[in-house]
Design an enzyme around this catalytic site. Sequence first.
Site, PDB file in Angstrom:
ATOM      1  N   THR A  31      13.829   2.891   1.935  1.00  0.00           N
ATOM      2  CA  THR A  31      14.505   4.042   2.566  1.00  0.00           C
ATOM      3  C   THR A  31      15.846   4.345   1.897  1.00  0.00           C
ATOM      4  O   THR A  31      16.670   5.032   2.469  1.00  0.00           O
ATOM      5  CB  THR A  31      14.734   3.808   4.076  1.00  0.00           C
ATOM      6  OG1 THR A  31      15.667   2.729   4.257  1.00  0.00           O
ATOM      7  CG2 THR A  31      13.442   3.459   4.794  1.00  0.00           C
TER       8      THR A  31
ATOM      9  N   HIS B  59      18.789  13.816  11.746  1.00  0.00           N
ATOM     10  CA  HIS B  59      19.141  12.831  10.729  1.00  0.00           C
ATOM     11  C   HIS B  59      17.848  12.144  10.293  1.00  0.00           C
ATOM     12  O   HIS B  59      17.041  11.731  11.132  1.00  0.00           O
ATOM     13  CB  HIS B  59      20.124  11.801  11.317  1.00  0.00           C
ATOM     14  CG  HIS B  59      20.290  10.617  10.426  1.00  0.00           C
ATOM     15  ND1 HIS B  59      20.652  10.751   9.103  1.00  0.00           N
ATOM     16  CD2 HIS B  59      20.106   9.281  10.630  1.00  0.00           C
ATOM     17  CE1 HIS B  59      20.700   9.547   8.550  1.00  0.00           C
ATOM     18  NE2 HIS B  59      20.365   8.644   9.455  1.00  0.00           N
TER      19      HIS B  59
ATOM     20  N   LYS C 216       9.446  10.978  15.035  1.00  0.00           N
ATOM     21  CA  LYS C 216       9.579  10.048  16.165  1.00  0.00           C
ATOM     22  C   LYS C 216      10.632  10.580  17.140  1.00  0.00           C
ATOM     23  O   LYS C 216      10.442  10.565  18.357  1.00  0.00           O
ATOM     24  CB  LYS C 216      10.047   8.667  15.671  1.00  0.00           C
ATOM     25  CG  LYS C 216       9.006   7.814  14.981  1.00  0.00           C
ATOM     26  CD  LYS C 216       9.673   6.487  14.552  1.00  0.00           C
ATOM     27  CE  LYS C 216       8.814   5.622  13.675  1.00  0.00           C
ATOM     28  NZ  LYS C 216       7.677   4.999  14.342  1.00  0.00           N
TER      29      LYS C 216
ATOM     30  N   ASP D 218       0.871  -1.184   0.000  1.00  0.00           N
ATOM     31  CA  ASP D 218       0.000   0.000   0.000  1.00  0.00           C
ATOM     32  C   ASP D 218       0.908   1.235   0.000  1.00  0.00           C
ATOM     33  O   ASP D 218       1.729   1.404   0.912  1.00  0.00           O
ATOM     34  CB  ASP D 218      -0.878  -0.040   1.266  1.00  0.00           C
ATOM     35  CG  ASP D 218      -1.824   1.148   1.366  1.00  0.00           C
ATOM     36  OD1 ASP D 218      -1.748   2.050   0.508  1.00  0.00           O
ATOM     37  OD2 ASP D 218      -2.622   1.160   2.321  1.00  0.00           O
TER      38      ASP D 218
ATOM     39  N   GLU E 296      30.007   6.814   4.214  1.00  0.00           N
ATOM     40  CA  GLU E 296      30.047   5.413   4.648  1.00  0.00           C
ATOM     41  C   GLU E 296      29.897   4.501   3.432  1.00  0.00           C
ATOM     42  O   GLU E 296      29.743   3.295   3.574  1.00  0.00           O
ATOM     43  CB  GLU E 296      28.991   5.121   5.703  1.00  0.00           C
ATOM     44  CG  GLU E 296      27.570   5.367   5.262  1.00  0.00           C
ATOM     45  CD  GLU E 296      26.573   4.933   6.311  1.00  0.00           C
ATOM     46  OE1 GLU E 296      26.466   3.733   6.527  1.00  0.00           O
ATOM     47  OE2 GLU E 296      25.911   5.813   6.902  1.00  0.00           O
TER      48      GLU E 296
ATOM     49  N   ASN F  76      17.238   8.341   2.032  1.00  0.00           N
ATOM     50  CA  ASN F  76      18.321   8.417   3.017  1.00  0.00           C
ATOM     51  C   ASN F  76      19.645   8.701   2.308  1.00  0.00           C
ATOM     52  O   ASN F  76      20.104   7.901   1.499  1.00  0.00           O
ATOM     53  CB  ASN F  76      18.417   7.107   3.811  1.00  0.00           C
ATOM     54  CG  ASN F  76      19.324   7.246   5.036  1.00  0.00           C
ATOM     55  OD1 ASN F  76      19.985   8.273   5.213  1.00  0.00           O
ATOM     56  ND2 ASN F  76      19.348   6.230   5.875  1.00  0.00           N
TER      57      ASN F  76
ATOM     58  N   CYS G 263      26.147   7.458   9.513  1.00  0.00           N
ATOM     59  CA  CYS G 263      25.572   8.739   9.075  1.00  0.00           C
ATOM     60  C   CYS G 263      26.082   9.934   9.874  1.00  0.00           C
ATOM     61  O   CYS G 263      25.789  11.085   9.543  1.00  0.00           O
ATOM     62  CB  CYS G 263      24.051   8.691   9.181  1.00  0.00           C
ATOM     63  SG  CYS G 263      23.340   7.374   8.211  1.00  0.00           S
TER      64      CYS G 263
ATOM     65  N   SER H 218      24.493   5.040  13.001  1.00  0.00           N
ATOM     66  CA  SER H 218      24.342   3.715  13.596  1.00  0.00           C
ATOM     67  C   SER H 218      25.661   3.176  14.097  1.00  0.00           C
ATOM     68  O   SER H 218      26.725   3.489  13.565  1.00  0.00           O
ATOM     69  CB  SER H 218      23.765   2.750  12.562  1.00  0.00           C
ATOM     70  OG  SER H 218      22.399   2.990  12.410  1.00  0.00           O
TER      71      SER H 218
ATOM     72  N   SER I 196      17.166  -0.499  15.239  1.00  0.00           N
ATOM     73  CA  SER I 196      17.845   0.743  14.832  1.00  0.00           C
ATOM     74  C   SER I 196      17.036   1.970  15.252  1.00  0.00           C
ATOM     75  O   SER I 196      17.599   3.003  15.622  1.00  0.00           O
ATOM     76  CB  SER I 196      18.128   0.747  13.328  1.00  0.00           C
ATOM     77  OG  SER I 196      16.944   0.924  12.581  1.00  0.00           O
TER      78      SER I 196
HETATM   79  P1  HMG Z   1       8.822  -2.038   8.064  1.00  0.00           P
HETATM   80  O1  HMG Z   1       9.126  -2.842   9.262  1.00  0.00           O
HETATM   81  O2  HMG Z   1       8.513  -2.757   6.808  1.00  0.00           O
HETATM   82  O3  HMG Z   1       7.647  -1.045   8.328  1.00  0.00           O
HETATM   83  O4  HMG Z   1       9.997  -1.033   7.756  1.00  0.00           O
HETATM   84  P2  HMG Z   1       6.613  -0.954   9.566  1.00  0.00           P
HETATM   85  O5  HMG Z   1       5.723  -2.109   9.528  1.00  0.00           O
HETATM   86  O6  HMG Z   1       7.340  -0.603  10.840  1.00  0.00           O
HETATM   87  O7  HMG Z   1       5.807   0.323   9.065  1.00  0.00           O
HETATM   88  C1  HMG Z   1       6.428   1.562   9.000  1.00  0.00           C
HETATM   89  C2  HMG Z   1       5.401   2.609   9.397  1.00  0.00           C
HETATM   90  O8  HMG Z   1       4.381   2.660   8.391  1.00  0.00           O
HETATM   91  C3  HMG Z   1       4.683   2.306  10.720  1.00  0.00           C
HETATM   92  O9  HMG Z   1       4.462   3.541  11.342  1.00  0.00           O
HETATM   93  C4  HMG Z   1       3.365   1.701  10.249  1.00  0.00           C
HETATM   94  O10 HMG Z   1       2.320   1.837  11.196  1.00  0.00           O
HETATM   95  C5  HMG Z   1       3.112   2.529   9.013  1.00  0.00           C
HETATM   96  P3  HMG Z   1       4.908   3.757  12.881  1.00  0.00           P
HETATM   97  O11 HMG Z   1       4.150   2.767  13.671  1.00  0.00           O
HETATM   98  O12 HMG Z   1       6.390   3.486  12.922  1.00  0.00           O
HETATM   99  O13 HMG Z   1       4.573   5.184  13.147  1.00  0.00           O
HETATM  100  N1  HMG Z   1       2.230   1.893   8.030  1.00  0.00           N
HETATM  101  C6  HMG Z   1       1.272   2.557   7.355  1.00  0.00           C
HETATM  102  N2  HMG Z   1       0.858   3.836   7.396  1.00  0.00           N
HETATM  103  C7  HMG Z   1      -0.155   4.196   6.568  1.00  0.00           C
HETATM  104  N3  HMG Z   1      -0.770   3.332   5.706  1.00  0.00           N
HETATM  105  C8  HMG Z   1      -0.392   2.042   5.648  1.00  0.00           C
HETATM  106  C9  HMG Z   1       0.667   1.601   6.500  1.00  0.00           C
HETATM  107  N4  HMG Z   1       1.292   0.416   6.666  1.00  0.00           N
HETATM  108  C10 HMG Z   1       2.248   0.608   7.620  1.00  0.00           C
HETATM  109  N5  HMG Z   1      -0.999   1.204   4.805  1.00  0.00           N
HETATM  110  C11 HMG Z   1      11.836   0.157   8.821  1.00  0.00           C
HETATM  111  C12 HMG Z   1      10.339   0.103   8.550  1.00  0.00           C
HETATM  112  C13 HMG Z   1      12.209   1.519   9.335  1.00  0.00           C
HETATM  113  C14 HMG Z   1      12.157  -0.906   9.861  1.00  0.00           C
HETATM  114  C15 HMG Z   1      12.571  -0.167   7.498  1.00  0.00           C
HETATM  115  O14 HMG Z   1      12.281   0.800   6.546  1.00  0.00           O
HETATM  116  C16 HMG Z   1      14.079  -0.283   7.667  1.00  0.00           C
HETATM  117  O15 HMG Z   1      14.606  -1.319   8.055  1.00  0.00           O
HETATM  118  N6  HMG Z   1      14.809   0.818   7.323  1.00  0.00           N
HETATM  119  C17 HMG Z   1      16.259   0.860   7.419  1.00  0.00           C
HETATM  120  C18 HMG Z   1      16.729   1.183   8.825  1.00  0.00           C
HETATM  121  C19 HMG Z   1      16.375   2.587   9.263  1.00  0.00           C
HETATM  122  O16 HMG Z   1      16.108   3.448   8.465  1.00  0.00           O
HETATM  123  N7  HMG Z   1      16.431   2.805  10.596  1.00  0.00           N
HETATM  124  C20 HMG Z   1      16.172   4.100  11.147  1.00  0.00           C
HETATM  125  C21 HMG Z   1      16.989   4.395  12.413  1.00  0.00           C
HETATM  126  S1  HMG Z   1      18.740   3.992  12.208  1.00  0.00           S
HETATM  127  C22 HMG Z   1      19.414   5.330  11.337  1.00  0.00           C
HETATM  128  O17 HMG Z   1      18.789   6.326  11.196  1.00  0.00           O
HETATM  129  C23 HMG Z   1      20.791   5.139  10.790  1.00  0.00           C
HETATM  130  C24 HMG Z   1      20.859   4.860   9.294  1.00  0.00           C
HETATM  131  O18 HMG Z   1      20.612   6.051   8.572  1.00  0.00           O
HETATM  132  C25 HMG Z   1      22.222   4.282   8.937  1.00  0.00           C
HETATM  133  C26 HMG Z   1      23.476   5.028   9.365  1.00  0.00           C
HETATM  134  O19 HMG Z   1      23.589   5.632  10.399  1.00  0.00           O
HETATM  135  O20 HMG Z   1      24.452   4.868   8.621  1.00  0.00           O
HETATM  136  C27 HMG Z   1      19.828   3.839   8.851  1.00  0.00           C
END
Ligand code: HMG
Length: 391
Positions: free
Chosen positions: A156, A237, A246, A33, A83, A280, A115, A312, A205
């Site tokens: 992302t 970030h 968040k 979706d 990175e 990202n 990052c 991270s 994360s």
């Molecule tokens: P996921 O697990 O597939 O998604 O991926 P989810 O099920 O957690 O859903 C995401 C959000 O969408 C949730 O909202 C759902 O409710 C909502 P929340 O509860 O979080 O507010 N949702 C919907 N909303 C509207 N309509 C819908 C619907 N369905 C779901 N139909 C995850 C999410 C972030 C885990 C994934 O994208 C991921 O693994 N990303 C990579 C890691 C990441 O970005 N982490 C962030 C923190 S770490 C960081 O920032 C460092 C980084 O940049 C690296 C570095 O430092 O080098 C990553």
Amino acid sequence: MSGEAAIGIHDLSFATTQYVLTHATLAAETGTDVAKYHVGIGQRSMSVPAADEDIVTMAAAAAAPIIARHGADRIRTVVLATETSVDQAKAAGIYVHSLLGLPSATRVVELKQACYGATAALQFAVGLVHRDRTQQVLVIASDVSRYELGSPGEATQGAAAVAMLVGADPALVRIEDPSGVFTADVMDFWRPNYRSTALVDGQESISAYLQAVEGAWKDYTEQGGREPGEFRAFCYHQPFTKMAYKAHKHLLHHCGHDADEGEIARSLGHTTTYNADVGNSYTASTYLGLAALLDDADDLTGEAIGFLSYGSGSVAEFFAGTVVPGYRAHLRTEAHRAAIARRQDIDYARYRALHEHSFPADGGDHPVPRETTGPYRMAGLLGHKRIYEPR
Ligand code: HMG
């Protein structure tokens, strides 16, 4: 706050890629979706590099307008944070130094801590300028974020470079003392040397990021920093733009500071516009947030901006900046909007082919077909050497 010496960001310019994949296209392909992407994580599209683009071509494209405006006479240091480095030994900034024709009397170095790296680069640059106020430092953040196809992280991805000229009496943002810093040994996201895509524990994360926000803020407060209510906006970030919300809600809750949705949107809204379209950009993300804020918000003169940089692994830093009177005359709003608007929409098959592309490791001659319409390109690999050229 010791406001002793005005040192900070004198100019800021960003570049991104030739191509863009929209989340509508990704959602149609994966049967997701699209609201999960648009609303759930707050992303509209992701920048995708052409085969002849990488962190070097983006970095040079971001920095070239800065050199064109200010010259290179006062730049004695180039720090490139990334990175997604292209070499284990040679600093990517040396290719950028060469493409930009910078003087040989320059030190060039690369920095890494996920990052967070660009914030370390910015702080180190401030330190160098403190030592000699006549010098300027070119800080560049450049990254391509890549996760496995079909993984939760795929939505992302993104890519961009931000170049910042750091010096005394800056035209855009004064960087304040103190900073709040935080380090914790966590495995929330990492990329071993033998992998081209990152490994991540998505939910872990997010928790690690929120813990780091708290830790960096605690130290910032203990160092005598500002109160939350003193900030006009916060640049977080943004691995995805919803993460900024968040993080900010977590920070306000931690501080016992009541804020309604309207106030939160006012603090963050303008900082997410570029990131929502770019994805990202790892090291560049926080500063793409700053670019969007300066370009989009009403007059910010004299206002305090909070910065939360997270990488991270993990390291985080909270610090403040103050927007300088007259800053608007120095912005690159039109060029920034054009960098996003000029990207060419690609379909899923093209994106997938680019995602899966890698160079043979045989030391042969591997030219890359001309694709990018950006100012610099990677012409190919020859005898294990990367060849870059102006387009
Ligand atoms: P996921 O697990 O597939 O998604 O991926 P989810 O099920 O957690 O859903 C995401 C959000 O969408 C949730 O909202 C759902 O409710 C909502 P929340 O509860 O979080 O507010 N949702 C919907 N909303 C509207 N309509 C819908 C619907 N369905 C779901 N139909 C995850 C999410 C972030 C885990 C994934 O994208 C991921 O693994 N990303 C990579 C890691 C990441 O970005 N982490 C962030 C923190 S770490 C960081 O920032 C460092 C980084 O940049 C690296 C570095 O430092 O080098 C990553």
